[in-house]
Design an enzyme around this catalytic site. Structure first.
Site, mmCIF file in Angstrom:
data_model
loop_
_atom_site.group_PDB
_atom_site.id
_atom_site.type_symbol
_atom_site.label_atom_id
_atom_site.label_comp_id
_atom_site.label_asym_id
_atom_site.label_seq_id
_atom_site.Cartn_x
_atom_site.Cartn_y
_atom_site.Cartn_z
ATOM 1 N N SER A 14 0.820 -1.224 0.000
ATOM 2 C CA SER A 14 0.000 0.000 0.000
ATOM 3 C C SER A 14 0.847 1.265 0.000
ATOM 4 O O SER A 14 0.528 2.225 -0.714
ATOM 5 C CB SER A 14 -0.966 0.001 1.192
ATOM 6 O OG SER A 14 -0.259 -0.190 2.403
ATOM 7 N N ASN A 108 11.330 2.532 6.250
ATOM 8 C CA ASN A 108 10.329 1.527 6.576
ATOM 9 C C ASN A 108 9.160 2.182 7.280
ATOM 10 O O ASN A 108 9.348 3.134 8.049
ATOM 11 C CB ASN A 108 10.931 0.463 7.506
ATOM 12 C CG ASN A 108 9.892 -0.548 7.946
ATOM 13 O OD1 ASN A 108 9.190 -1.147 7.120
ATOM 14 N ND2 ASN A 108 9.743 -0.710 9.261
ATOM 15 N N HIS A 110 6.075 1.399 9.991
ATOM 16 C CA HIS A 110 5.656 0.446 11.031
ATOM 17 C C HIS A 110 4.390 0.973 11.689
ATOM 18 O O HIS A 110 4.323 2.151 12.029
ATOM 19 C CB HIS A 110 6.768 0.278 12.052
ATOM 20 C CG HIS A 110 6.458 -0.752 13.088
ATOM 21 N ND1 HIS A 110 6.614 -2.104 12.874
ATOM 22 C CD2 HIS A 110 5.988 -0.633 14.358
ATOM 23 C CE1 HIS A 110 6.249 -2.760 13.960
ATOM 24 N NE2 HIS A 110 5.861 -1.892 14.865
HETATM 25 N N1 LIG Z 1 17.418 -4.885 8.943
HETATM 26 C C1 LIG Z 1 16.105 -4.571 9.067
HETATM 27 N N2 LIG Z 1 15.198 -5.222 8.317
HETATM 28 C C2 LIG Z 1 13.887 -4.882 8.409
HETATM 29 C C3 LIG Z 1 13.455 -3.883 9.324
HETATM 30 C C4 LIG Z 1 14.442 -3.188 10.104
HETATM 31 O O1 LIG Z 1 14.122 -2.269 10.898
HETATM 32 N N3 LIG Z 1 15.757 -3.575 9.941
HETATM 33 N N4 LIG Z 1 12.095 -3.595 9.474
HETATM 34 C C5 LIG Z 1 11.222 -4.638 8.987
HETATM 35 C C6 LIG Z 1 9.758 -4.306 9.043
HETATM 36 N N5 LIG Z 1 9.198 -4.705 10.313
HETATM 37 C C7 LIG Z 1 8.670 -3.756 11.107
HETATM 38 O O2 LIG Z 1 8.376 -2.624 10.671
HETATM 39 C C8 LIG Z 1 9.219 -6.081 10.742
HETATM 40 C C9 LIG Z 1 9.179 -7.067 9.805
HETATM 41 C C10 LIG Z 1 9.229 -8.413 10.218
HETATM 42 C C11 LIG Z 1 9.332 -8.758 11.533
HETATM 43 C C12 LIG Z 1 9.403 -10.209 11.949
HETATM 44 O O3 LIG Z 1 9.478 -10.531 13.104
HETATM 45 N N6 LIG Z 1 9.366 -11.124 10.939
HETATM 46 C C13 LIG Z 1 9.382 -12.539 11.227
HETATM 47 C C14 LIG Z 1 9.008 -13.325 9.972
HETATM 48 C C15 LIG Z 1 7.623 -12.996 9.514
HETATM 49 C C16 LIG Z 1 7.223 -13.709 8.232
HETATM 50 O O4 LIG Z 1 7.905 -14.605 7.789
HETATM 51 O O5 LIG Z 1 6.191 -13.314 7.651
HETATM 52 C C17 LIG Z 1 10.801 -12.975 11.624
HETATM 53 O O6 LIG Z 1 11.743 -12.368 11.133
HETATM 54 O O7 LIG Z 1 10.863 -13.958 12.367
HETATM 55 C C18 LIG Z 1 9.372 -7.748 12.487
HETATM 56 C C19 LIG Z 1 9.304 -6.409 12.096
HETATM 57 C C20 LIG Z 1 11.594 -5.122 7.605
HETATM 58 N N7 LIG Z 1 12.979 -5.522 7.619
HETATM 59 N N1 LIG Z 2 6.459 -4.471 10.352
HETATM 60 C C1 LIG Z 2 6.038 -3.987 9.176
HETATM 61 C C2 LIG Z 2 4.535 -3.871 9.239
HETATM 62 O O1 LIG Z 2 3.930 -4.440 10.097
HETATM 63 N N2 LIG Z 2 4.016 -3.106 8.294
HETATM 64 C C3 LIG Z 2 2.603 -2.880 8.219
HETATM 65 O O2 LIG Z 2 1.998 -3.914 7.477
HETATM 66 C C4 LIG Z 2 0.887 -3.382 6.748
HETATM 67 C C5 LIG Z 2 1.099 -3.785 5.301
HETATM 68 O O3 LIG Z 2 -0.014 -3.533 4.571
HETATM 69 P P1 LIG Z 2 0.054 -3.727 2.970
HETATM 70 O O4 LIG Z 2 0.605 -5.075 2.697
HETATM 71 O O5 LIG Z 2 -1.400 -3.568 2.562
HETATM 72 O O6 LIG Z 2 0.894 -2.599 2.415
HETATM 73 C C6 LIG Z 2 0.920 -1.858 6.932
HETATM 74 O O7 LIG Z 2 -0.030 -1.453 7.877
HETATM 75 C C7 LIG Z 2 2.310 -1.597 7.481
HETATM 76 O O8 LIG Z 2 2.386 -0.516 8.392
#
Ligand SMILES: Nc1nc2c(c(=O)[nH]1)N[C@@H](CN(C=O)c1ccc(C(=O)N[C@@H](CCC(=O)O)C(=O)O)cc1)CN2
Ligand SMILES: NCC(=O)N[C@@H]1O[C@H](COP(=O)([O-])[O-])[C@@H](O)[C@H]1O
Length: 196
Positions: A14, A108, A110
């Site tokens: 999105s 990013n 969040h």
């Molecule tokens: N190096 C970084 N990589 C990413 C960041 C960051 O700050 N530094 N932000 C994330 C986005 N995010 C929060 O905004 C976020 C994404 C994923 C996870 C998480 O725990 N993922 C799981 C796996 C989930 C899945 O497979 O669908 C995991 O890693 O075990 C937490 C926060 C994007 N990358």
């Molecule tokens: N940690 C990252 C995270 O949680 N991101 C969040 O996932 C949704 C993705 O929606 P989308 O797939 O419709 O764009 C959004 O709300 C975004 O803030």
């Protein structure tokens, strides 16, 4: 100088859609070039193909070794000519090679007021559930610069929304997501102005 944008998305993308729309409406001095997803069936990937962006499915299925996957993501994004990377609902940790190539230019979004309700394990619906379970009076969204640690990078922009009595996961999520596109646009416009 026009920003050259690439995106990583796991689901809808999105924020990427909002930025591409702003580029095409002349509201953002940037050129959208490419989008990769770890999910071959993600709506973001189908939309990006339609929108004329370079696309790729890059995941542990295409590169089981994490270093090889980081290298494949790096090569695709750098190969697209991008100089700025936006994580648009990307649910995987970004590796050191890709982070290094876009140092200081990875954003990013969040769906909480970081540092609250961030970190590994807190993504998507889990974030809103965490906010509700904590009984926070307000929530919101955060755009931050991406560093090696998950959700630890410096905050660029935040927006606050109230948590209302009777809120459910869906009502809170809808209120937060309604603010995300404008928040991300503001953050990228500031980056464009800083690098102008
Ligand atoms: N190096 C970084 N990589 C990413 C960041 C960051 O700050 N530094 N932000 C994330 C986005 N995010 C929060 O905004 C976020 C994404 C994923 C996870 C998480 O725990 N993922 C799981 C796996 C989930 C899945 O497979 O669908 C995991 O890693 O075990 C937490 C926060 C994007 N990358
Ligand atoms: N940690 C990252 C995270 O949680 N991101 C969040 O996932 C949704 C993705 O929606 P989308 O797939 O419709 O764009 C959004 O709300 C975004 O803030």
């Amino acid at each position: 100088m026009t920003l050259r944008l690439a995106f990583l998305a796991s689901h809808g993308g999105s924020a990427a859609r909002a930025l591409v729309q702003a580029c095409r409406a002349g509201e953002l001095d940037a050129e959208p070039l490419a989008l990769a997803s770890n999910n071959s069936r993600s709506p973001a990937l189908a939309w990006a193909r339609e929108a004329g962006l370079r696309t790729a499915h890059l995941s542990s299925a295409t590169s089981p070794d994490p270093d090889a996957l980081d290298a494949a993501i790096h090569d695709f994004l750098v190969g697209s000519g991008a100089d700025t990377l936006v994580l648009s609902g990307y649910m995987k940790a970004l590796g050191p090679r890709t982070l290094g190539a876009f140092a200081g230019r990875v954003l990013n979004i969040h769906p909480s007021l970081l540092p609250r309700h961030g970190g590994r394990g807190l993504y998507g619906d889990r974030v809103h559930e965490s906010v509700l379970a904590a009984g926070d009076p307000e929530s919101g969204a955060t755009v931050h610069l991406v560093t090696a640690g998950i959700d630890e990078g410096p905050v660029l922009e935040q927006v606050r929304v109230p948590v209302l009595p009777g809120d459910t996961l869906d009502t809170l999520k809808a209120r937060v997501q309604a603010e995300e596109a404008a928040l991300m646009l503001r953050a990228v416009q500031s980056l464009a102005a800083r690098h102008g």
